[in-house]
Design an enzyme around this catalytic site. Structure first.
Site, mmCIF file in Angstrom:
data_model
loop_
_atom_site.group_PDB
_atom_site.id
_atom_site.type_symbol
_atom_site.label_atom_id
_atom_site.label_comp_id
_atom_site.label_asym_id
_atom_site.label_seq_id
_atom_site.Cartn_x
_atom_site.Cartn_y
_atom_site.Cartn_z
ATOM 1 N N LEU A 74 0.832 -1.204 0.000
ATOM 2 C CA LEU A 74 0.000 0.000 0.000
ATOM 3 C C LEU A 74 0.866 1.252 0.000
ATOM 4 C CD1 LEU A 74 -2.459 -1.186 2.780
ATOM 5 C CD2 LEU A 74 -3.129 -0.712 0.406
ATOM 6 N N THR A 75 0.873 1.948 -1.109
ATOM 7 C CA THR A 75 1.577 3.232 -1.180
ATOM 8 C C THR A 75 0.863 4.227 -0.284
ATOM 9 O OG1 THR A 75 2.375 2.842 -3.398
ATOM 10 C CG2 THR A 75 2.126 5.143 -2.748
ATOM 11 N N GLN B 292 8.491 -4.442 -1.694
ATOM 12 C CA GLN B 292 7.976 -4.486 -3.061
ATOM 13 C C GLN B 292 8.745 -3.496 -3.936
ATOM 14 O OE1 GLN B 292 4.319 -2.736 -4.605
ATOM 15 N NE2 GLN B 292 3.676 -4.759 -5.302
ATOM 16 N N HIS C 81 7.222 -5.916 -8.456
ATOM 17 C CA HIS C 81 5.911 -5.418 -8.899
ATOM 18 C C HIS C 81 5.859 -5.435 -10.429
ATOM 19 C CE1 HIS C 81 2.204 -3.382 -9.085
ATOM 20 N NE2 HIS C 81 2.421 -2.358 -8.280
ATOM 21 N N ALA D 69 2.844 -5.745 -11.966
ATOM 22 C CA ALA D 69 1.386 -5.682 -12.152
ATOM 23 C C ALA D 69 0.923 -4.253 -12.447
ATOM 24 C CB ALA D 69 0.707 -6.194 -10.885
ATOM 25 N N HIS D 70 -0.398 -4.099 -12.562
ATOM 26 C CA HIS D 70 -1.106 -2.812 -12.498
ATOM 27 C C HIS D 70 -0.679 -1.786 -13.544
ATOM 28 C CE1 HIS D 70 -1.820 -3.833 -7.949
ATOM 29 N NE2 HIS D 70 -2.340 -4.713 -8.780
ATOM 30 N N TYR E 209 2.337 -0.946 -14.558
ATOM 31 C CA TYR E 209 3.610 -0.260 -14.344
ATOM 32 C C TYR E 209 4.684 -0.837 -15.281
ATOM 33 C CZ TYR E 209 1.109 2.049 -10.634
ATOM 34 O OH TYR E 209 0.186 2.798 -9.955
ATOM 35 N N ARG F 230 4.492 -9.960 -8.423
ATOM 36 C CA ARG F 230 3.059 -9.651 -8.521
ATOM 37 C C ARG F 230 2.697 -9.372 -9.975
ATOM 38 N NH1 ARG F 230 -0.792 -5.364 -5.040
ATOM 39 N NH2 ARG F 230 -2.618 -6.703 -5.315
ATOM 40 N N GLY G 220 -10.349 -7.143 -2.856
ATOM 41 C CA GLY G 220 -11.751 -7.214 -2.461
ATOM 42 C C GLY G 220 -12.100 -8.356 -1.529
ATOM 43 N N GLY H 205 -5.611 -5.259 1.448
ATOM 44 C CA GLY H 205 -5.032 -3.937 1.289
ATOM 45 C C GLY H 205 -5.731 -2.925 2.175
ATOM 46 N N ARG H 206 -6.809 -2.342 1.674
ATOM 47 C CA ARG H 206 -7.500 -1.262 2.398
ATOM 48 C C ARG H 206 -7.893 -1.621 3.836
ATOM 49 N NH1 ARG H 206 -11.946 -0.708 -1.813
ATOM 50 N NH2 ARG H 206 -11.331 -2.884 -1.982
HETATM 51 C C1 LIG Z 1 -3.875 3.395 -0.993
HETATM 52 C C2 LIG Z 1 -3.487 2.239 -1.846
HETATM 53 C C3 LIG Z 1 -2.169 2.095 -2.230
HETATM 54 C C4 LIG Z 1 -1.767 0.977 -2.986
HETATM 55 N N1 LIG Z 1 -0.442 0.834 -3.295
HETATM 56 C C5 LIG Z 1 -0.018 -0.295 -3.922
HETATM 57 C C6 LIG Z 1 1.366 -0.524 -4.141
HETATM 58 O O1 LIG Z 1 2.256 0.241 -3.756
HETATM 59 N N2 LIG Z 1 1.712 -1.664 -4.795
HETATM 60 C C7 LIG Z 1 0.782 -2.580 -5.224
HETATM 61 O O2 LIG Z 1 1.132 -3.600 -5.800
HETATM 62 N N3 LIG Z 1 -0.537 -2.387 -4.992
HETATM 63 C C8 LIG Z 1 -0.958 -1.279 -4.344
HETATM 64 N N4 LIG Z 1 -2.292 -1.118 -4.070
HETATM 65 C C9 LIG Z 1 -3.220 -2.219 -4.367
HETATM 66 C C10 LIG Z 1 -3.418 -3.086 -3.121
HETATM 67 O O3 LIG Z 1 -2.244 -3.851 -2.852
HETATM 68 C C11 LIG Z 1 -4.619 -4.048 -3.278
HETATM 69 O O4 LIG Z 1 -4.410 -4.850 -4.395
HETATM 70 C C12 LIG Z 1 -5.933 -3.284 -3.442
HETATM 71 O O5 LIG Z 1 -6.107 -2.362 -2.385
HETATM 72 C C13 LIG Z 1 -7.118 -4.256 -3.450
HETATM 73 O O6 LIG Z 1 -7.150 -5.026 -2.269
HETATM 74 P P1 LIG Z 1 -8.208 -4.691 -1.105
HETATM 75 O O7 LIG Z 1 -9.574 -4.842 -1.705
HETATM 76 O O8 LIG Z 1 -7.924 -5.700 -0.028
HETATM 77 O O9 LIG Z 1 -7.965 -3.284 -0.683
HETATM 78 C C14 LIG Z 1 -2.716 0.008 -3.371
HETATM 79 C C15 LIG Z 1 -4.052 0.177 -3.006
HETATM 80 C C16 LIG Z 1 -4.443 1.266 -2.236
HETATM 81 C C17 LIG Z 1 -5.863 1.386 -1.788
#
Ligand SMILES: Cc1cc2nc3c(=O)[nH]c(=O)nc-3n(C[C@H](O)[C@H](O)[C@H](O)COP(=O)(O)O)c2cc1C
Length: 381
Positions: A29-30, A103, A169, A171-172, A174, A221, A294, A315-316
């Protein structure tokens, strides 16, 4: 007679060389709370609060390259000073018997020129922008080599900082994902075109990290079918099958897949019908499968019991519940985590000041004594 008992979130499991006592992992979580790009005592307090005996945390994305950062106040891991900063966090986690992976996160074209050396354009596989963002410049062959070396240097500093392992990382949308998928990679050299070529950068990064750490301390990831940040592929199933079969042969600690329905922020099918299950059989012991996105206590339990995942990332829920693991263990309600206003940036508030269940109860009792009828409110998620 033996009785088969399905594993659950509180069943122990070996992940790489770690003997985890439960399967509830704090996802990366950033939080953008590391001024000057160095992890600090406030970050250590936050990670320490979320550590549990035998539990695994994954750090926020930390920059492994001079060209990696895309957002302000993201801590790096490329220098000795940054490594020393992180040592505070790894020590706080270890003091509670917990474990933490770093990460490594290169944002590529999701970055901004203001965070780049010489304020140049952010880098990517090709000069194709994300809608509404700056046009990146394509890394040339020497620069690719340089970035791969930076990953190795960062892996060394992560090890020196006391991290128990590294999650790459990829994923996503990047940088590594930008190389992997056809929408963002139009290169005509040996990093573009075929699946093998598009995956080359990913495997070079994995190999570079493996020069510093054994496979049992390395993870990655990926986010097949997620489709964020304008990254998509003409044939994602073939692409990710190729990548996962090859990764599985490395016997990494775990492979972390993000649910295509982004953390419940979009509506989609239940986890049991997730497309990721097509890929599940490709990840075999000793490598473990971590799924994030989720999940609740109930859906996490179901996924582990059904063998759809070995460990579950949250995460959240970890943002507002420093004692998430204990709340799950006791079946207590969670503090609401749906307000994103405190996610990124700022200081201690909305970061290291969330209360445990016990602290909330104590505070309620105190308030009750002063003003009968008052008390903290919770919303069950
Ligand atoms: C505030 C925030 C920061 C995040 N930062 C990263 C990150 O640095 N690296 C990453 O792979 N995912 C990041 N994510 C994604 C989370 O790791 C996670 O996949 C996402 O929150 C969904 O999971 P959750 O439903 O349990 O929150 C971030 C998500 C949130 C909400």
């Amino acid at each position: 007679m033996t009785i088969d008992v399905a594993p659950h979130l509180f069943s122990p499991i070996k992940v790489g060389d770690l003997e985890l006592k439960h399967r509830i992992v704090m996802g990366p979580l950033t939080r953008s709370r590391s001024p000057k790009e160095v992890a600090n005592t406030l970050n250590a307090e936050y990670y320490g609060q979320r550590a549990t005996d035998g539990g695994l945390l994954i750090s926020e994305g930390t920059s492994p390259s001079l060209t990696a950062a895309g957002y302000p106040n993201v801590p790096g891991i490329l220098t000795e000073e940054q490594s020393k900063g992180w040592k505070l966090s790894t020590a706080a986690v270890h003091a509670k018997g917990g474990y933490i992976y770093a990460q490594l996160w290169h944002t590529g074209r999701a970055g901004k020129s203001e965070f780049q050396p010489d304020k140049k354009a952010p880098v990517s596989a090709s000069a194709i922008p994300i809608d509404g963002k700056e046009t990146p410049r394509a890394l040339d062959l020497d620069e690719i080599k340089y970035v791969v070396n930076e990953f190795q240097t960062s892996a060394k500093w992560a090890r020196e900082a006391g991290f128990d392992g590294i999650e790459i990382h990829a994923a996503h949308g990047y940088l590594i994902d930008q190389f992997l998928q056809t929408s963002s990679n139009k290169r005509d050299d040996h990093y573009g075109g075929s699946i093998e070529n598009r995956a080359r950068f990913l495997f070079e990064v994995v190999d570079a990290v493996l020069k510093e750490l054994p496979a049992s301390k390395v993870a990655i990831r990926l986010s097949p079918w997620l489709g964020i940040q304008n990254v998509s592929d003409e044939d994602p199933e073939t692409l990710f099958k190729y990548v996962l079969v090859k990764l599985n042969a490395y016997k990494l600690a775990y492979i972390h897949l993000t649910e295509p329905v982004w953390g419940g922020w979009q509506q989609g099918p239940p986890h049991s019908q997730s497309k990721l299950q097509i890929l599940r059989p490709l990840i075999t012991s000793p490598t473990k499968l971590l799924l994030t996105g989720g999940y609740t206590l109930e859906t996490g339990e179901e996924a582990v019991a059904a063998g759809r995942a070995d460990i579950i990332g949250y995460g959240r829920p970890f943002i507002t519940n420093p004692d998430l693991v204990e709340r799950f263990r006791l079946g207590k309600p969670l503090t609401d985590y749906s307000d994103p206003s405190k996610y990124y940036g700022g200081g201690r508030e909305g970061y290291a000041d969330y209360l445990t269940w016990e602290e909330e109860e104590q505070r309620k009792e105190k308030k009750e004594k002063l003003i009968p009828g008052s008390g903290a409110t919770h919303s069950k998620y």
